[in-house]
Each structure stands twice: as structure tokens, then as C-alpha cells.
Design a protein around this motif. Structure first.
Motif, PDB file in Angstrom:
ATOM      1  N   VAL A  57      -2.653   2.718  -2.274  1.00 56.25           N
ATOM      2  CA  VAL A  57      -3.592   3.153  -1.245  1.00 56.25           C
ATOM      3  C   VAL A  57      -4.606   4.119  -1.844  1.00 56.25           C
ATOM      4  CG1 VAL A  57      -1.855   2.884   0.568  1.00 56.25           C
ATOM      5  CG2 VAL A  57      -2.163   5.115  -0.515  1.00 56.25           C
ATOM      6  N   ARG A  76      -5.470  -0.585   0.373  1.00 59.48           N
ATOM      7  CA  ARG A  76      -5.914  -0.025   1.646  1.00 59.48           C
ATOM      8  C   ARG A  76      -6.680   1.267   1.373  1.00 59.48           C
ATOM      9  NH1 ARG A  76      -0.055  -0.353   4.769  1.00 59.48           N
ATOM     10  NH2 ARG A  76       0.330  -2.574   4.392  1.00 59.48           N
ATOM     11  N   ARG A 104      -8.531   4.665   3.475  1.00 58.81           N
ATOM     12  CA  ARG A 104      -8.821   5.409   4.708  1.00 58.81           C
ATOM     13  C   ARG A 104      -9.692   6.609   4.353  1.00 58.81           C
ATOM     14  NH1 ARG A 104      -4.423   7.182   9.423  1.00 58.81           N
ATOM     15  NH2 ARG A 104      -5.987   7.590  11.032  1.00 58.81           N
ATOM     16  N   ILE A 123      -1.331   5.486   5.780  1.00 62.31           N
ATOM     17  CA  ILE A 123      -1.718   4.082   5.591  1.00 62.31           C
ATOM     18  C   ILE A 123      -0.736   3.303   4.725  1.00 62.31           C
ATOM     19  CG2 ILE A 123      -4.175   4.348   6.038  1.00 62.31           C
ATOM     20  CD1 ILE A 123      -4.664   4.605   3.059  1.00 62.31           C
TER      21      ILE A 123
END
Length: 313
Positions: free
Chosen positions: A4, A76, A78, A312
Motif C-alpha cells: 500500500v 492501493r 490513499r 487500506i
């Protein structure tokens, strides 16, 4: 393990963490962690708007981070934005710029959400340290705001107040566009009065007096720790989980508020972007310790960024 990328864009700095996370074991393997001082909150307290040059500095950092995220192949991403972009009238310009560069919209989170992420990031490792008494009080001293969170394994109460190192510096130490060097006793007293009022506000919803271990986060706290430890350069591994006494914080706070810009800039662990705001940041930490009677602060390099990563994973 899930790879992530987490971005935390605050009032003073923007930071990136790329990590492999395993929610089943609670293991986080850091692959890249970096910080850039962009002063996104430059002038927001006075104008209510994000300055064009502040936006461009932030977008330049985003372009750099996009390359890092692509290099590591994060699954991912964020992007969380905090105080400065919450307050700004033209935050749509900020959102559009980040979306164009990174492909995700920045989430302009509330102070309570900010506090939740900070608590998770700061305490996930500390829960294994049985000698540290509960509950924890996690304080995240940012550029525009400070978050207070009390909890054991999970958050019990949280409050964000508009007292941060950049906001206090701009409000009280800037005269005719120039930071007073060093500040006067009257200016320091004005900062202290704002901090005490903010602490009163925080105490209305967070039981500060119940805290048994104070955990301090973000650049003001880690810089104070680096100075207290006498480090020859900024060493994250030495600062993380260091324990700095009240006496050390008081001495450093007084020193930062009486030294000149040049004297502060010469301190080995001092980031150039913190030279003018460290005095106000150290004073916020000192006032918190005095309010709750803390004999020491446990310093954590793991904070809201790590909390975002876990959210996440």
C-alpha cells in the motif's frame, strides 16, 4: 502481505509511506518513507485561501511521490489531507491538482478521523510494551492543528483543536511579513494563552487527566527528541520510541524561543522547513506536559501515515 501507499498532506509537510502490511499478524514492513516541507498552509489562517506558490510546491512533491509509488508497484493508494485544506476556500484547486497527478482524490478528513488514524499508527506497536501504563494520550502536533486522543487498544475519546506550529507562528510571530527573531516575551505569552485555551477546549471532550503514558507525534516532537538526544543528524531509528523528560522539553522549548534563526538552523537535526516554527511547536508540547503532569513523552515516528496504511491494508 498487501503493498500500500499512504500520503498524508498537512499544513506544513506532505509525507509518503509505501509498505507491505499483513493485517492478520499486525506486521508492517516499511519500503519507503519520505517527507517534504511544502507549507501548504502558508497564509491560510489570514486569507482563508491556499496560496498559488504553496499549491505548486505541494504538486511538485506529488509528482515525485507518483514516481516512487509506481516504482514500488503499490496496489492501493490513499491520500489524506488535513487542517490547511479543510480550512481553505479554494480547496477544489487542490483536489483537482492531486487527482491529475496521483489519480486519487485527496480525502479532506475531519479532526476526529485524523485523530483515529494517528492513534492506530502510534500505538499498534506500543500495546506489546506492558510496562507502559494505560490509557495512552496520543498528541499529534501538526502545522495547523493538534489532535488529542485517549485510549487503550482503541480510541475512547478524541478532539482536534486549531493550535499548531505554523498557525501559532503566523498568528503571533510574523510582523510585516517577517518572523520575529527571536520572539519577544509578549509574543511568547500570546502563543501560550492560545495553547492554554485550546487545552481547555480539548479537555471538554478528552479526559486528559486520566492519561498515564503520553505519546508524542509529528515533526515538532521528533525534532525536540533529536535535539534532546544530541544526535549528529536526524536518525529516525534513534528517535522512534525514545523517552524525553519534561526537564529536557522545558529546556529545549526555552532555547528555541530565545535563539536566533541562524542558531536554530545550525542544530544538526533541524530540518530547514522547521527552523521558524519549532519554537511554537515545542511550546505546545511543553504546555501539554504541564497540563497533564507528564514526567516524560514517548516519541513515535509511526503516526497518522501508518494509520492510513493500515486503513487500506
Amino acid at each position: 502481505m498487501t503493498r500500500v501507499a499512504a500520503v498524508d498532506c498537512g499544513t506544513n509537510s506532505i509525507r509518503l509511506l509505501v509498505a507491505d502490511c499483513d493485517p492478520a499478524t499486525g506486521e508492517l514492513v516499511e519500503l519507503d518513507r519520505r517527507m517534504t516541507i511544502v507549507r501548504l498552509g502558508q497564509g491560510v489562517d489570514r486569507t482563508g485561501r491556499l496560496a498559488p506558490e504553496a499549491l505548486e510546491r505541494t504538486f511538485a512533491a506529488c509528482r515525485e511521490y507518483a514516481g516512487v509509488i509506481k516504482e514500488f508497484g503499490a496496489e492501493r493508494l490513499r491520500f489524506v489531507a488535513t487542517s490547511a485544506s479543510r480550512d481553505a476556500e479554494n480547496r477544489a484547486d487542490f483536489v483537482r491538482g492531486v487527482l491529475d497527478i496521483l489519480g486519487v482524490e485527496p480525502e479532506v478528513i475531519s479532526g476526529d478521523q485524523e485523530a483515529e488514524f494517528s492513534f492506530t499508527g502510534a500505538t499498534k506497536e506500543l500495546t506489546a510494551h506492558e510496562h507502559l501504563r494505560r490509557p495512552f494520550l496520543v498528541v499529534d502536533i501538526g502545522g495547523g492543528s493538534t489532535e488529542f486522543v485517549v485510549g487503550e487498544e482503541h480510541v475512547r475519546a478524541a478532539r482536534s483543536v486549531d493550535v499548531g506550529c505554523v498557525r501559532m507562528t503566523e498568528r503571533h510571530l510574523v510582523v510585516d511579513g517577517v518572523v520575529t527573531d527571536p520572539p519577544t516575551a509578549q509574543q511568547v505569552a500570546a502563543i501560550r494563552a492560545d495553547i492554554e485555551a485550546a487545552l481547555d477546549l480539548a479537555a471538554e471532550s478528552v479526559p486528559l487527566s486520566e492519561a498515564r503514558t503520553l505519546v508524542g507525534l509529528a515533526g515538532s516532537v521528533t525534532t525536540v527528541a533529536g535535539i534532546a538526544l544530541g544526535l549528529p543528524e536526524y536518525l529516525s531509528s534513534a528517535i522512534h520510541h525514545s523517552r524525553i523528560s519534561y526537564e529536557q522539553v522545558r529546556e529545549i522549548s526555552e532555547r528555541m524561543l530565545t535563539q536566533t534563526h541562524a542558531e536554530r538552523a545550525a542544530i544538526p537535526v533541524m530540518h530547514p522547513g522547521r527552523v521558524d516554527v519549532i519554537g511554537a511547536g515545542a511550546l505546545v508540547l511543553l504546555a501539554i506536559m504541564e497540563r497533564i503532569g507528564a514526567s516524560e513523552v514517548v516519541v513515535s515516528e509511526h503516526d497518522i501515515l501508518d494509520g492510513i496504511a493500515w486503513s487500506i491494508a
